[in-house]
Structure formats: C-alpha cells, structure tokens
Design a protein around this motif. Sequence first.
Motif, short mmCIF file in Angstrom:
data_model
loop_
_atom_site.label_atom_id
_atom_site.label_comp_id
_atom_site.label_asym_id
_atom_site.label_seq_id
_atom_site.Cartn_x
_atom_site.Cartn_y
_atom_site.Cartn_z
N VAL A 116 62.28 10.45 54.01
CA VAL A 116 61.97 11.41 52.96
C VAL A 116 63.26 11.98 52.42
O VAL A 116 64.29 11.99 53.09
CB VAL A 116 61.09 12.59 53.47
CG1 VAL A 116 59.69 12.14 53.76
CG2 VAL A 116 61.73 13.27 54.65
N SER A 117 63.18 12.46 51.18
CA SER A 117 64.37 13.02 50.56
C SER A 117 64.15 14.50 50.27
O SER A 117 63.03 14.92 49.98
CB SER A 117 64.66 12.26 49.27
OG SER A 117 65.34 13.08 48.36
N ASN A 118 65.22 15.28 50.39
CA ASN A 118 65.09 16.72 50.12
C ASN A 118 65.19 17.04 48.64
O ASN A 118 64.98 18.17 48.24
CB ASN A 118 66.24 17.47 50.82
CG ASN A 118 66.07 17.44 52.31
OD1 ASN A 118 64.95 17.26 52.80
ND2 ASN A 118 67.16 17.60 53.04
N ASP A 119 65.58 16.03 47.88
CA ASP A 119 65.85 16.26 46.47
C ASP A 119 64.54 16.35 45.68
O ASP A 119 63.83 15.37 45.56
CB ASP A 119 66.71 15.08 45.97
CG ASP A 119 67.09 15.24 44.53
OD1 ASP A 119 67.14 16.40 44.06
OD2 ASP A 119 67.32 14.21 43.87
N PRO A 120 64.21 17.52 45.17
CA PRO A 120 62.89 17.66 44.53
C PRO A 120 62.80 16.99 43.16
O PRO A 120 63.79 16.88 42.45
CB PRO A 120 62.72 19.18 44.40
CG PRO A 120 64.08 19.74 44.43
CD PRO A 120 64.97 18.78 45.14
#
Length: 703
Positions: A116-120
Amino acid sequence: LMHLTRKLIEIRTMLLSIDQSDALKLPSIVVIGSQSSGKSSVLEAIVGHEFLPKGNNMVTRRPIELTLIHTPSQNGREPEEYGEFPTLGLGKITDFSQIQKTLTDLNLAVPSTEAVSNDPIDLRIYSSRVPDLTLIDLPGYIQIPSLDQPETLKEKIASLCDRYIREPNIILAVCAADVDLANSPALRASRRVDPLGLRTIGVITKMDLVPAEQGAVILSGNRYPLHLGYVGVVCKPSGKNGKKDSTALVAQRAETDYFGSNREIFGTSSSLMVGTDTLRKRLMDVLESSMASSLHGITNAVQLELEEAQYQFKVQYNDRRITAESYVAETVDVLKARFKEFTTQFRKPQIRAKLKAMLDDKVMDVLEQLYWSDKRTPELTNLAADPKVKAEEVEPYWRYKLEAASSLLTKSGVGRDSTLLVADGLRALIDTIASGEPFTYHPRTAERLIQFSHMILRDRIGVTSDQVENCIKPYKYEIEVDDREWEVGRTEAAQLFEKEVGMCEEKLKEIRKKVGGSRRLNALIGHVKTLEQTEREKRAKLLKGPDENPEAIIEEPTANDYRFPPGHVLDARHAMLYSDRLGILRLRLASLKSKRCRAGPNNDLLCPEAFLSVVANKLAYTSAMFINIELLDHFFYQFPREIDSRLLYDLDRTEIVEFARENPAIRRHLDLQERKDKLEEVMKQLNSLATLRPEVVQPTQRR
Ligand code: GDP
C-alpha cells in the motif's frame, strides 16, 4: 450554515497544500472498515454513483481524499455532475465509470512489493446531490489474509489507518450488521484512539441481512456506546431488478423499501438513525461542528505560522518578491550583459594580434624548415655584415629560398586556420559563460546555449574561411613592402627571436639544474658525443662487411655506463639541440639588428625573417578584416537573438517554474514566498469567517 462547511473545506485544501503537519489540519471524515463490510457501497450511496474500484482481488492500495462539492441547481436545472483529479490534470470527468477506471489504474500502479502507498489520491466530485463533505477512503482492514497477499499487507494497512484516525479527524466506522460488533476492526481501532467515542460515528451496513429487531438493538448502541451514534443503512440493490441495474438509485430504492416495510421499528418515533439521507445529514452536521470547533485552534496555528513566515521573508529577502518569470528575465539580462562584456575581447586589434601570433608560429616553422637546417645560413649573416655586398648581387639561391618560404606561409591554409582560431575563441567564450553561475544550476539550458552557439558558428565557418582565403590570394603571387611595413616587420621579428632565445636559455638552465650543474652537463655532453662517435664507427664497420660478430658490436659497454643514467643522457641530447638552436638564433638576431636589415625592404634576401614577418602582418590584417565581417558581426548579431527566440522565451508556464526552481536559492525564495502568500490567504479567509459569523469562533456556545 452549508456555506461555512464549504469555506472550511476550501481552507482545509489550502492548508493541505501548505503543510502536511498536524498543526495545520482541519478535520475530515475518515472511513474505515474491514474488507467486505460494505464500505465502498456506503461511499457510493453518499455520492449517488458507482465510482470505486471493484473486483475480486481489488484492494484499495492508496488513500482517496474525496472532496464532495455541492453545486446548487440553477433555475430549476440540475448542473452537470462530474469528478476531477486536480493533480492529474485530466479535466472534468462526467463519466463516473471513467473515474472508476482511473482509480483502478492508480491502484494497480502501486507496486505489489510496496503493498500500500501512503500517497493519497485527490478526487473531487461536483454534484447537486452531494453535500459539502470531505471523506478519506482507506484500504479495508484485512481479517483473513488470502494466500496471494503479501504478509505485510495487513500490518501496513493497519498502520496507514492509524495515521489517519488521529485527531482532529472524525472516524466513520463501517460495520456489517451480520457480523458481531465485538469483531469489528473498525470499532476496535476507533476505541484505541477515541476511547470515549466522542468523534466516531458508527455505520451499520447490510441491515437487510439481520432481523429488524436485532438491527434496532445494534443501532441503539447500548453495547458499544458512541457519542455521535450509529446510522443503519441498506446499500445493496434488492436483487429483484437483476444484477445489471445496480445503480445507486436502485440501491436507494431498496433501502427506502426496507426501512419502509419495517416502519414500526425504525419509524420517526423510534429515534433510531436509518437511511443514507440521514447518514449524509449526520455527516454534514458532525463535520461542520467539528470544523467549527477546530476553527479557533487552527486560526491561532495559522497566525503563528504566518508570523514566522513573514518574519523569515523579511529577514532573508527583505520582503523582496520574485516570480519565476522575473528570474528568467534576469537570467537573460545577465547572459546578454556577460556576453557583451566578453565580446570586447574580439575587437579587430585583438583579433589581429591573435592571428599574428598564430602566423608567427608558422613563420618560425618555415624558418626552421628552410633556413636553420641549412648549413649555408650563417653565410647570410656574413653577407649582411659586408658593406661591399650589393643587395641586387646576392646569389639567386637565396631568392628561391625566400620565395619558397613566403609561399609556404601564404599557402599554409591561412583562411581555415585563422577562421578556426577565432571560432575556437568564441566557443571558449560561450563555454565559459555556460559553465558559470547561474547556469551551473541549469545544465539543460547551458547545453542548449552551447548547442545553438555552435550551430551559428558551424553555419559561418565555411563561408568565412573561403572568403579569407580568397582575399589573401594576391599575396601568394606578389608582396609589396614599403619602408614603414618593413621596419615594423623587422622589429617584430627581432622581438620574436629574442623571445625564442630567452626560451632556449631557460630550457638549458632547467636541464643544467636537473642534471646537477654545468660541469656535469658538459660531462654528459662529452659522453653523448663519444656515443655518437662510436655509433658512427659502428655503422661504418657494418657497411664494410659482416666480418665481425654483430652481437659483440651491440654489447658496447659505453652505452650502459653507470655514471650516465639514460634519463640524463636524454637530457644532454636535448641540451645539445637547444644550444645548436641558440647559436643560429643569436646569429640571425644579430643580422636582424644590423645596419643592413634596418636599411629597408630591398634587403629582403639577407633578412628573410623581417620579410616573412611583414607577410604575416599583411595576412593577419586581411584575415582579421574578413573574419570580422563574415564571422564576428554575424555571431554578435545572431547570438542575442537566439537567446531571445530559443533559450527561454519559448518555455511555457510550467517549464518556466521548473527552470527557476532548478536554482536552489530561487527555489527557497519562491517556496517561502508561496508559503507566506498561502498563509495570508488562509488567514484572510479565516478572518472573514470570524467576522461574518461571530458565533463560530466560540463553538461551545452553539446548539
Ligand atoms: P467493501 O469491501 O467494504 O468496500 O464492501 P463492498 O461495498 O464492496 O460490499 C461487499 C459486499 O457486500 C458486496 O457484495 C456488496 O454487494 C454487499 N453489500 C454491501 N452493502 C450491502 C447491504 O446493505 N445489503 C446487502 N445485502 N449486501 C450488501
């Protein structure tokens, strides 16, 4: 009060663009729930459209910052509904399946190693059917990991959710009615950060899957009380209409049907909250009052940040504002000014001097080749010293020699060599400019600068060298010299010889020092001479016949004499060459200074150096003139124009900003300035809210 939330949502978006720190955050609603709890269905019901990625293996891999913007209908007409990804620049998207596809692509773009990526993902939806809301959709909690999911996925999702459910955000905990609330990961996570349930709303989905009475018990919230309460929803099409028609509208009808048919339990008298409409209103109320109560704190925080930014801007830049465009203009000015300054090195006298120096080298080469190596050359000095010798009576030998020398010089490719010399000078000039500040920060621009200047030069070199060669053609056949020219040539030749003498003396001195004094050098020279002598004898013997053993000849002990290391022997050989050269140079220098040479150009045969120097001067003069016209004038005219048309002015706005930001000092300046501007704007907006609605400043008095 709709207006207030809208304004605050705008302010929240601005704050997010200034800073990601918690201090400057207005609350948003964070949606959490386990996989298959019905989270997507709830969000789609709120929006009134299907737009989230679906599919068996589809796990949300990036948070979605979903901003809903209510667009009021005008004159009874519904405005167009559309979505927008502000950071992707795709424009308005009216087809919601296109939004779904884009989200799916963005999800799939996260490498599986990263899980998963934290970048919204920033998504805005404009519609008359949505309220003003900000929602953050997070990946669903994994309860039973499937085999093809990475081990770490479960933890990664949990920690991602933890970052978002911090204060001041509101937690929307999605739980399915048919799963025991005790097992709900959403409620569990909420309880860790919000133990009293002050900022958590429960959403119970799939109410249709449990008996109405049981559903009512869950909604009453007696077991797990939440201050903001539970809302029950049915977000799935009833199925009667077939799978194809699974639009949100149908889903809504199913919900109305369900709660309608259980009116005695969920009716208005029951005080239970049910239905998507109720949920929407509840979310609006909660978000609004939460934002209102954050207002005071956020105003203070922004004020502090603003003061700091203003102070720094004053201290570091004395309030001087810049723009990317002004930086570009300044860079162009600097470039042109520097270019102009450098071009003064390319005035005609400078060019002439450079060409003369190049031609002087050629003259020396010619002299070496034709005179210094000629055993008869010392005769010239004697002839010049003898007052009885008449200039007209000098042997034709010396006439042919001088003609040959002059022709070697004039036919040596002066056009090409002089043009290239000047072009090289220009190239070096541009290279110096391109490698200096501020181009050190702009390697691509420096590269372009070099490229187009080379292009201008390439265009002109051929024409110029042909033109120069053409104009010096007459000198290949006849050269007339007047008294003044002769005297200049003679003096310059003498200077040249003096320089050369000086250089040879310097070299000899170096060698002497290196080998350990003049006595040592003399010994070395003596050694070299004997070596040369035996060498000569050896050769003579070999020529006579092979009556001796050749190996014996090769093993000559003197060649490896330990007193004379090979390096020193080599130095001695050089020293001999230099002193031979010195001998002839001194002899010729004496001639050049003699009465005879001073007397004038009719002594050219006896003073070839003076004559050749005159020729070099004429060549330099003519070359400089035509190089100036054909090369320099063009270049000096063209270059500044190319800067205008090619270097920076054809950049678009984003490229200009990109260029300016390549310079770290400018980047810092722009960043601080932008931060200050944004904070000022936010502060202005916050202040206007406070004056418009004094009550929101003290949210505790509301209700
Ligand atoms: P998510 O994984 O949490 O996003 O859950 P989804 O919204 O994708 O829903 C998971 C499954 O539950 C899907 O098959 C939905 O059709 C179904 N579902 C969602 N809401 C309801 C509901 O209110 N009633 C019923 N019967 N099924 C629902």
